[in-house]
Design a protein around this motif. Structure first.
Motif, PDB file in Angstrom:
ATOM      1  N   HIS A  30       0.904 155.192   3.810  1.00 44.76           N
ATOM      2  CA  HIS A  30       1.335 153.950   2.752  1.00 44.76           C
ATOM      3  C   HIS A  30       1.113 152.608   3.262  1.00 44.76           C
ATOM      4  N   HIS A  31       1.572 152.610   4.428  1.00 46.81           N
ATOM      5  CA  HIS A  31       1.432 151.132   5.216  1.00 46.81           C
ATOM      6  C   HIS A  31       0.331 150.409   5.235  1.00 46.81           C
ATOM      7  N   LEU A  32      -0.811 151.799   5.148  1.00 45.00           N
ATOM      8  CA  LEU A  32      -1.903 150.488   5.268  1.00 45.00           C
ATOM      9  C   LEU A  32      -2.571 150.656   4.173  1.00 45.00           C
ATOM     10  N   VAL A  33      -2.421 151.849   2.877  1.00 38.07           N
ATOM     11  CA  VAL A  33      -2.762 151.286   1.702  1.00 38.07           C
ATOM     12  C   VAL A  33      -1.927 150.066   1.275  1.00 38.07           C
ATOM     13  N   GLU A  34      -0.402 149.883   1.379  1.00 32.74           N
ATOM     14  CA  GLU A  34       0.418 148.983   1.072  1.00 32.74           C
ATOM     15  C   GLU A  34      -0.530 147.405   1.777  1.00 32.74           C
ATOM     16  N   SER A  35      -1.456 147.224   2.863  1.00 29.92           N
ATOM     17  CA  SER A  35      -1.251 146.168   3.919  1.00 29.92           C
ATOM     18  C   SER A  35      -2.596 145.101   3.060  1.00 29.92           C
ATOM     19  N   ILE A  36      -2.914 145.867   1.803  1.00 27.53           N
ATOM     20  CA  ILE A  36      -3.923 145.558   1.148  1.00 27.53           C
ATOM     21  C   ILE A  36      -3.914 144.691   0.391  1.00 27.53           C
ATOM     22  N   PRO A  37      -4.536 143.491   0.276  1.00 31.48           N
ATOM     23  CA  PRO A  37      -4.251 142.683  -0.436  1.00 31.48           C
ATOM     24  C   PRO A  37      -4.037 142.685  -1.653  1.00 31.48           C
ATOM     25  N   PRO A  51      -1.031 152.943 -20.202  1.00 26.16           N
ATOM     26  CA  PRO A  51      -0.886 151.698 -19.192  1.00 26.16           C
ATOM     27  C   PRO A  51      -1.607 153.135 -17.781  1.00 26.16           C
ATOM     28  N   ALA A  52      -2.932 152.337 -17.002  1.00 25.52           N
ATOM     29  CA  ALA A  52      -3.229 153.400 -16.078  1.00 25.52           C
ATOM     30  C   ALA A  52      -2.221 153.549 -14.861  1.00 25.52           C
ATOM     31  N   TYR A  53      -2.194 154.605 -14.197  1.00 25.86           N
ATOM     32  CA  TYR A  53      -1.526 154.996 -13.233  1.00 25.86           C
ATOM     33  C   TYR A  53      -2.549 153.745 -11.818  1.00 25.86           C
ATOM     34  N   HIS A  54      -1.137 153.678 -10.898  1.00 20.66           N
ATOM     35  CA  HIS A  54      -1.623 152.323 -10.330  1.00 20.66           C
ATOM     36  C   HIS A  54      -2.740 152.919  -9.281  1.00 20.66           C
ATOM     37  N   PRO A  55      -3.949 151.792  -8.900  1.00 21.81           N
ATOM     38  CA  PRO A  55      -4.597 151.955  -7.408  1.00 21.81           C
ATOM     39  C   PRO A  55      -3.548 152.855  -6.711  1.00 21.81           C
ATOM     40  N   ARG A  56      -2.893 151.699  -6.054  1.00 22.68           N
ATOM     41  CA  ARG A  56      -2.285 152.120  -5.242  1.00 22.68           C
ATOM     42  C   ARG A  56      -1.692 153.160  -5.227  1.00 22.68           C
ATOM     43  N   MET A  57      -1.802 153.853  -5.677  1.00 18.59           N
ATOM     44  CA  MET A  57      -1.012 155.537  -5.576  1.00 18.59           C
ATOM     45  C   MET A  57      -2.441 155.765  -5.470  1.00 18.59           C
ATOM     46  N   MET A  58      -3.219 156.431  -5.986  1.00 16.06           N
ATOM     47  CA  MET A  58      -3.961 157.167  -6.574  1.00 16.06           C
ATOM     48  C   MET A  58      -4.906 156.691  -5.245  1.00 16.06           C
ATOM     49  N   LEU A  59      -5.117 155.862  -4.772  1.00 17.33           N
ATOM     50  CA  LEU A  59      -5.754 156.058  -3.802  1.00 17.33           C
ATOM     51  C   LEU A  59      -5.005 156.046  -2.406  1.00 17.33           C
ATOM     52  N   GLU A 108     -14.988 150.371  -8.545  1.00 15.99           N
ATOM     53  CA  GLU A 108     -14.107 149.916  -7.747  1.00 15.99           C
ATOM     54  C   GLU A 108     -13.921 149.823  -6.709  1.00 15.99           C
ATOM     55  N   VAL A 109     -13.511 151.427  -5.998  1.00 13.63           N
ATOM     56  CA  VAL A 109     -12.974 151.765  -5.372  1.00 13.63           C
ATOM     57  C   VAL A 109     -13.749 151.507  -4.075  1.00 13.63           C
ATOM     58  N   LYS A 110     -15.156 150.968  -4.294  1.00 12.23           N
ATOM     59  CA  LYS A 110     -15.799 150.580  -2.626  1.00 12.23           C
ATOM     60  C   LYS A 110     -14.640 149.709  -2.328  1.00 12.23           C
ATOM     61  N   GLU A 111     -14.961 148.308  -2.407  1.00 15.75           N
ATOM     62  CA  GLU A 111     -13.626 147.036  -2.662  1.00 15.75           C
ATOM     63  C   GLU A 111     -13.088 148.043  -1.724  1.00 15.75           C
ATOM     64  N   LEU A 112     -11.878 148.556  -2.512  1.00 16.64           N
ATOM     65  CA  LEU A 112     -10.739 148.902  -1.741  1.00 16.64           C
ATOM     66  C   LEU A 112     -10.674 149.836  -0.228  1.00 16.64           C
ATOM     67  N   ILE A 113     -12.250 150.769  -0.458  1.00 18.29           N
ATOM     68  CA  ILE A 113     -11.959 150.985   0.823  1.00 18.29           C
ATOM     69  C   ILE A 113     -12.289 150.640   2.010  1.00 18.29           C
ATOM     70  N   MET A 506     -17.391 159.037   1.038  1.00 19.84           N
ATOM     71  CA  MET A 506     -17.514 158.930   2.787  1.00 19.84           C
ATOM     72  C   MET A 506     -16.627 158.474   3.290  1.00 19.84           C
ATOM     73  N   GLY A 507     -16.222 157.050   2.865  1.00 13.32           N
ATOM     74  CA  GLY A 507     -15.026 155.818   3.067  1.00 13.32           C
ATOM     75  C   GLY A 507     -13.792 157.211   3.237  1.00 13.32           C
ATOM     76  N   LEU A 508     -13.461 157.010   2.864  1.00 10.83           N
ATOM     77  CA  LEU A 508     -12.467 158.308   2.329  1.00 10.83           C
ATOM     78  C   LEU A 508     -12.213 159.249   3.264  1.00 10.83           C
ATOM     79  N   ALA A 509     -13.252 159.190   4.324  1.00  8.81           N
ATOM     80  CA  ALA A 509     -13.190 161.174   4.799  1.00  8.81           C
ATOM     81  C   ALA A 509     -13.344 160.573   6.502  1.00  8.81           C
ATOM     82  N   LEU A 510     -13.901 159.121   6.897  1.00  8.92           N
ATOM     83  CA  LEU A 510     -14.103 158.496   7.910  1.00  8.92           C
ATOM     84  C   LEU A 510     -12.584 157.525   7.634  1.00  8.92           C
ATOM     85  N   MET A 511     -11.799 157.238   7.108  1.00  3.87           N
ATOM     86  CA  MET A 511     -10.045 156.811   7.505  1.00  3.87           C
ATOM     87  C   MET A 511      -9.410 158.246   7.571  1.00  3.87           C
TER      88      MET A 511
END
Length: 522
Positions: A30-37, A51-59, A108-113, A506-511
């Motif tokens: 939660h804290h990590l994803v919330e720290s993303i600008p 309306p779509a699910y919020h990408p913060r919640m999905m991530l 677009e998720v690549k930038e979030l990762i 791969m980014g999700l797995a390493l994180m």
């Protein structure tokens, strides 16, 4: 007497956060994803439709599932119904597996990762868990989500393509010789393009149509049989030309997919066939996979990238470019194993990036052995007269400088050599031990002065107490990350296809590996 237990009474508290432990991994996610600008999520905004699910919640949901070794979309959907931490992160929402799968492969998720890695590194620096003195680079191969026996080999395609060129040219010459079609304007003399083959088909088709009309008009059976006999070759040529066009286009498409690679999989065109360590049959079986490059410090993955080539040597420079461009400024020391040791890599790090390269080369360990140092037939141990630029062999013969030689590899990198030749090798008692050259040819020695200087630089750095200790840390820094990924997280095979989708996973797995270690350390 029993503790009160009834299924017909509402039990408090309703806030699921209360049920989580203080150091639960869900809080760190939660804290990590919330720290993303906030700006990183603006590309997901849509003004039309539901309306779509919020990408913060999905991530958060996907990251948390990956930390629990759950990579299937359907299993993540099931966790949202029965896992307290997943319910809390989703705040009661239950996106379907289709929504989850669409989100994690979204471009677009690549930038979030990427932002996750950047923010996580900032957090490590704040808590002084890393000192930013060095990064440790290594690679591992991860199996692609591709069928086993769907390989296409570049050498095989090239062989059949050359055969097709010869057959099509031969057929073209025969058609001209028998005056079935006129000569066409060709772009190149070596091979016929699909467009030129299509012109040939059209002209041969006109000839066959003329024969068909003449056969219908004739009444005499013998004349019709004679015309059918004449029509046989143009009809066969027409059929062959259509087959040539289909094959030609297929081979061209294959070469586009290959690029600089030697193979690809039919079910995942971006995957390349590589030798994997988990070869249980011990028969050198090749599997479709990706070469994952990871930069670590403090056993945390700070940056990553995927490459199609199985060897690590040519991945270092592009990987360092990606780190500088997308993640962080390179520290003073860049540490890697002998698989990355090459003249081009040393030159890039030392000259272009102005960093220290703590990278061994292929012969480094062997050069430390007593047997290697005492071998008098090893040219590295020969006496060298710097003033006269002359080497002396074990038979006390001089090797004089003859000429300069320049060699260029497949990647276009040039290496400069000085070639020395023995003044006289005839009658030498050590000839069989010293050289494999034929009788009458003198022993030659090729010396790359720049490469020798780089090797001396590496030996000096690794013999130093401080830099040597940094290099020795490599094994206990980057290798455990791959162990955590494959053994602990059980991430040994991708579940998606295509490089863009695979990079996200791969980014999700390493994180997820980072978060598990960070939580355990806390």
């Amino acid at each position: 007497m029993f503790k009160n237990y009834t299924m017909n009474q509402l039990v408090l508290p309703l806030d699921l956060e209360v049920k989580l432990q203080t150091n639960d991994i869900a809080f760190h996610v939660h804290h990590l994803v919330e720290s993303i600008p906030h700006e990183a999520f603006e590309s997901f905004l849509r003004n039309e439709g539901c309306p779509a699910y919020h990408p913060r919640m999905m991530l958060k949901v996907i990251l948390c599932a990956y930390t629990q070794s759950v990579f299937s979309g359907r299993k993540i959907e099931a966790l949202l119904k029965d896992s307290i931490r997943m319910m809390w992160l989703a705040q009661g929402y239950e996106p379907s597996y289709r929504t989850i799968n669409r989100f994690r492969v979204h471009s677009e998720v690549k930038e979030l990762i990427r932002q996750c890695f950047v923010q996580f590194r900032c957090q490590l620096i704040e808590e002084k868990l890393i000192d930013q003195e060095a990064i440790f680079i290594d690679g591992t191969k991860v199996e692609a989500n591709a069928n086993k026996f769907t390989f296409v080999w570049k050498k095989s395609v090239d062989k059949y393509h050359q055969s097709l060129i010869e057959k099509s040219n031969q057929l073209y010459e025969e058609l001209l010789e028998k005056e079935i079609m006129p000569e066409i304007e060709r772009e190149g003399e070596d091979e016929l393009s699909p467009e030129e083959l299509a012109q040939m088909v059209q002209k041969v088709d006109e000839v066959v149509s003329d024969y068909d009309k003449k056969i219908e008009e004739l009444q005499d059976a013998k004349d019709r049989i004679a015309l059918r006999s004449e029509r046989k070759f143009p009809k066969q040529a027409h059929k062959k030309l259509i087959d040539f066009i289909v094959r030609k286009r297929k081979y061209q498409k294959d070469f586009e997919i290959f690029g600089t690679r030697n193979s690809y999989s039919k079910t995942d065109h971006d995957a390349t066939f590589m030798r994997m360590k988990d070869d249980y049959m011990k028969n050198g079986q090749l599997k479709a996979g990706y070469n994952v490059q990871v930069a670590t410090e403090g056993q945390y993955a700070l940056a990553y990238s995927l490459f199609a080539n199985p060897t690590d040597t040519r991945t270092l420079i592009p990987f360092l470019d990606i780190i500088e461009q997308d993640y962080f400024e390179l520290p003073k020391h860049i540490v890697a194993d002998a698989g990355y040791g090459s003249e081009q890599n040393y030159d890039d790090i030392l000259s272009n990036r102005k960093r220290e390269a703590l990278i061994t080369y292929g012969m480094y360990i062997k050069e430390q052995q007593k047997k290697y140092k005492q071998n008098k037939f090893n040219a590295a141990n020969w006496q060298y007269d710097e003033e006269n630029d002359v080497y002396t062999c074990p038979n006390e013969k001089r090797l004089l400088f003859k000429y300069h030689s320049v060699r260029t590899d497949k990647a276009g990198f040039t290496r400069n050599f000085k070639v020395y030749e023995c003044e006289d090798c005839s009658g030498c008692p050590f000839r069989s031990l010293c050289t494999k050259a034929k009788e009458g040819n003198h022993r030659k020695l090729m010396v790359n002065e720049k490469w020798e200087q780089q090797k001396e630089y590496v030996r000096t750095k690794l013999s130093d107490e401080k830099t040597g200790s940094i290099y020795r840390q490599r094994k206990i820094d980057v290798e455990p990350v791959f162990g955590f990924l494959k053994a602990n997280l059980r991430f040994t095979r991708f579940s998606v296809r295509g490089k863009l989708k695979v990079e996200n996973e791969m980014g999700l797995a390493l994180m997820a590996v980072n978060l598990r270690k960070f939580t355990a350390n806390r």
